[in-house]
Enzyme design. Structure first.
Site, mmCIF file in Angstrom:
data_model
loop_
_atom_site.group_PDB
_atom_site.id
_atom_site.type_symbol
_atom_site.label_atom_id
_atom_site.label_comp_id
_atom_site.label_asym_id
_atom_site.label_seq_id
_atom_site.Cartn_x
_atom_site.Cartn_y
_atom_site.Cartn_z
ATOM 1 N N PRO A 9 0.787 -1.235 0.000
ATOM 2 C CA PRO A 9 0.000 0.000 0.000
ATOM 3 C C PRO A 9 0.818 1.283 0.000
ATOM 4 C CG PRO A 9 -0.178 -1.161 2.103
ATOM 5 C CD PRO A 9 0.475 -2.094 1.146
ATOM 6 N N ASN A 10 0.329 2.218 -0.792
ATOM 7 C CA ASN A 10 0.867 3.585 -0.886
ATOM 8 C C ASN A 10 2.187 3.691 -1.645
ATOM 9 O OD1 ASN A 10 -1.289 4.831 0.669
ATOM 10 N ND2 ASN A 10 -0.430 3.729 2.404
ATOM 11 N N ARG A 17 4.191 11.011 -2.075
ATOM 12 C CA ARG A 17 4.094 10.824 -0.614
ATOM 13 C C ARG A 17 5.438 11.107 0.078
ATOM 14 N NH1 ARG A 17 4.694 4.446 1.091
ATOM 15 N NH2 ARG A 17 3.951 5.263 3.061
ATOM 16 N N TYR A 22 10.830 9.077 1.295
ATOM 17 C CA TYR A 22 10.884 8.115 0.188
ATOM 18 C C TYR A 22 11.507 8.662 -1.100
ATOM 19 C CZ TYR A 22 7.740 5.686 3.356
ATOM 20 O OH TYR A 22 7.207 5.084 4.464
ATOM 21 N N ASN A 73 8.070 -5.616 -0.839
ATOM 22 C CA ASN A 73 7.986 -4.499 0.098
ATOM 23 C C ASN A 73 6.511 -4.422 0.504
ATOM 24 O OD1 ASN A 73 7.836 -2.169 1.536
ATOM 25 N ND2 ASN A 73 9.000 -0.916 0.070
ATOM 26 N N ALA A 76 3.122 -0.844 4.817
ATOM 27 C CA ALA A 76 2.576 -0.837 6.184
ATOM 28 C C ALA A 76 2.183 -2.234 6.664
ATOM 29 C CB ALA A 76 1.381 0.101 6.261
ATOM 30 N N HIS A 79 4.229 -4.520 9.211
ATOM 31 C CA HIS A 79 4.171 -4.444 10.668
ATOM 32 C C HIS A 79 2.892 -5.036 11.257
ATOM 33 C CE1 HIS A 79 7.316 -1.745 9.463
ATOM 34 N NE2 HIS A 79 6.454 -0.930 8.888
ATOM 35 N N ASP A 86 2.021 -15.788 6.418
ATOM 36 C CA ASP A 86 1.553 -17.166 6.192
ATOM 37 C C ASP A 86 1.547 -17.531 4.710
ATOM 38 O OD1 ASP A 86 1.255 -17.615 8.884
ATOM 39 O OD2 ASP A 86 -0.925 -17.437 8.905
ATOM 40 N N GLU A 97 12.879 -9.261 1.563
ATOM 41 C CA GLU A 97 12.063 -8.115 1.978
ATOM 42 C C GLU A 97 12.874 -6.824 1.778
ATOM 43 O OE1 GLU A 97 11.976 -8.175 6.210
ATOM 44 O OE2 GLU A 97 10.470 -6.609 6.366
ATOM 45 N N HIS A 99 12.743 -2.462 2.206
ATOM 46 C CA HIS A 99 12.111 -1.206 2.628
ATOM 47 C C HIS A 99 12.971 -0.060 2.151
ATOM 48 C CE1 HIS A 99 9.267 -3.402 4.952
ATOM 49 N NE2 HIS A 99 10.276 -4.129 5.410
ATOM 50 N N ILE A 100 12.334 0.919 1.550
ATOM 51 C CA ILE A 100 13.058 2.081 1.030
ATOM 52 C C ILE A 100 13.689 2.856 2.186
ATOM 53 C CG2 ILE A 100 12.730 4.310 -0.147
ATOM 54 C CD1 ILE A 100 10.459 2.839 -1.773
ATOM 55 N N SER A 101 12.926 3.036 3.255
ATOM 56 C CA SER A 101 13.420 3.790 4.415
ATOM 57 C C SER A 101 14.033 2.832 5.434
ATOM 58 C CB SER A 101 12.267 4.562 5.058
ATOM 59 O OG SER A 101 11.320 3.658 5.609
ATOM 60 N N ARG A 106 12.885 4.770 12.542
ATOM 61 C CA ARG A 106 11.610 5.477 12.513
ATOM 62 C C ARG A 106 10.785 5.105 13.764
ATOM 63 N NH1 ARG A 106 8.999 4.982 6.737
ATOM 64 N NH2 ARG A 106 7.693 6.609 7.674
ATOM 65 N N ARG A 110 7.250 0.574 13.613
ATOM 66 C CA ARG A 110 7.803 0.071 12.342
ATOM 67 C C ARG A 110 8.989 -0.863 12.563
ATOM 68 N NH1 ARG A 110 5.282 3.472 8.416
ATOM 69 N NH2 ARG A 110 4.803 5.490 9.332
HETATM 70 C C1 DQA Z 1 8.154 1.082 3.884
HETATM 71 C C2 DQA Z 1 8.217 1.320 5.409
HETATM 72 C C3 DQA Z 1 6.867 1.075 6.057
HETATM 73 O O1 DQA Z 1 6.956 1.289 7.470
HETATM 74 C C4 DQA Z 1 5.839 2.027 5.498
HETATM 75 O O2 DQA Z 1 4.557 1.755 6.044
HETATM 76 C C5 DQA Z 1 5.789 2.043 4.006
HETATM 77 C C6 DQA Z 1 7.038 1.903 3.249
HETATM 78 C C7 DQA Z 1 9.465 1.451 3.168
HETATM 79 O O3 DQA Z 1 9.623 1.072 2.021
HETATM 80 O O4 DQA Z 1 10.323 2.126 3.750
HETATM 81 O O5 DQA Z 1 4.743 2.276 3.414
HETATM 82 O O6 DQA Z 1 7.915 -0.295 3.659
#
Ligand code: DQA
Length: 147
Positions: A9-10, A17, A22, A73, A76, A79, A86, A97, A99-101, A106, A110
């Site tokens: 998501p997002n 965003r 990001y 990735n 959200a 977490h 599963d 896995e 994560h950009i950040s 943070r 997270r």
């Molecule tokens: C994220 C980190 C997550 O905590 C956050 O909810 C995201 C992006 C990242 O790529 O850093 O939407 O997965």
């Protein structure tokens, strides 16, 4: 070798965003970046993005028997989602896995990642480069673990 790259998501809002977290590159920019990496590595890549947990679970289930590796990735859902954990366990396709950040620098909520319990590697805080690292790691991992 076939990889599926899943973004949660997002992440379709990249470039709009929270640019301070990001960056200003778009989701389409991310897909071009990953496509270039995969082309150079002779990896056949497909992409999936959804804002819906169940749709991500469906995509992981549908990957069974079709892909050699998954880069994910879950955004959200990282977490919160036992269902995504599963699904990854069910298909047992090696997954990395990304994560950009840097989720560990943070908010506390997270810091915990469900997919990290099954993924062969977790990469965070490296921006788009993290996806390149994931692809390269997964390629070596799949080659080394082929029966
Ligand atoms: C994220 C980190 C997550 O905590 C956050 O909810 C995201 C992006 C990242 O790529 O850093 O939407 O997965």
């Amino acid at each position: 070798m076939r990889f599926l790259v899943i973004n949660g998501p997002n992440l379709n809002m990249l470039g709009i965003r929270e640019k301070n977290i990001y960056g200003s590159e778009t989701y389409e920019g991310l897909l071009s970046f990953i496509s270039e990496v995969c082309k150079a590595e002779q990896i056949d890549v497909s992409f999936f993005q959804s804002n819906h947990e169940g749709a991500i679970v469906d995509a992981i289930q549908e990957a069974y028997g079709k892909y050699d590796g998954i880069v994910i990735n879950p955004a959200a859902y990282t977490h919160t989602s036992v269902a995504i954990l599963d699904a990854l366990k069910a298909v047992m396709i090696p997954a990395v896995e990304v994560h950009i950040s840097n989720i560990f620098e943070r908010e506390k909520f997270r810091h915990f990642s469900y997919p990290s319990l099954v993924c062969v590697k977790s990469i965070y805080g490296k921006g788009f480069e993290g996806y390149r690292e994931a692809i390269l790691f997964l390629k070596d991992y799949v080659l080394e673990n082929k029966a």
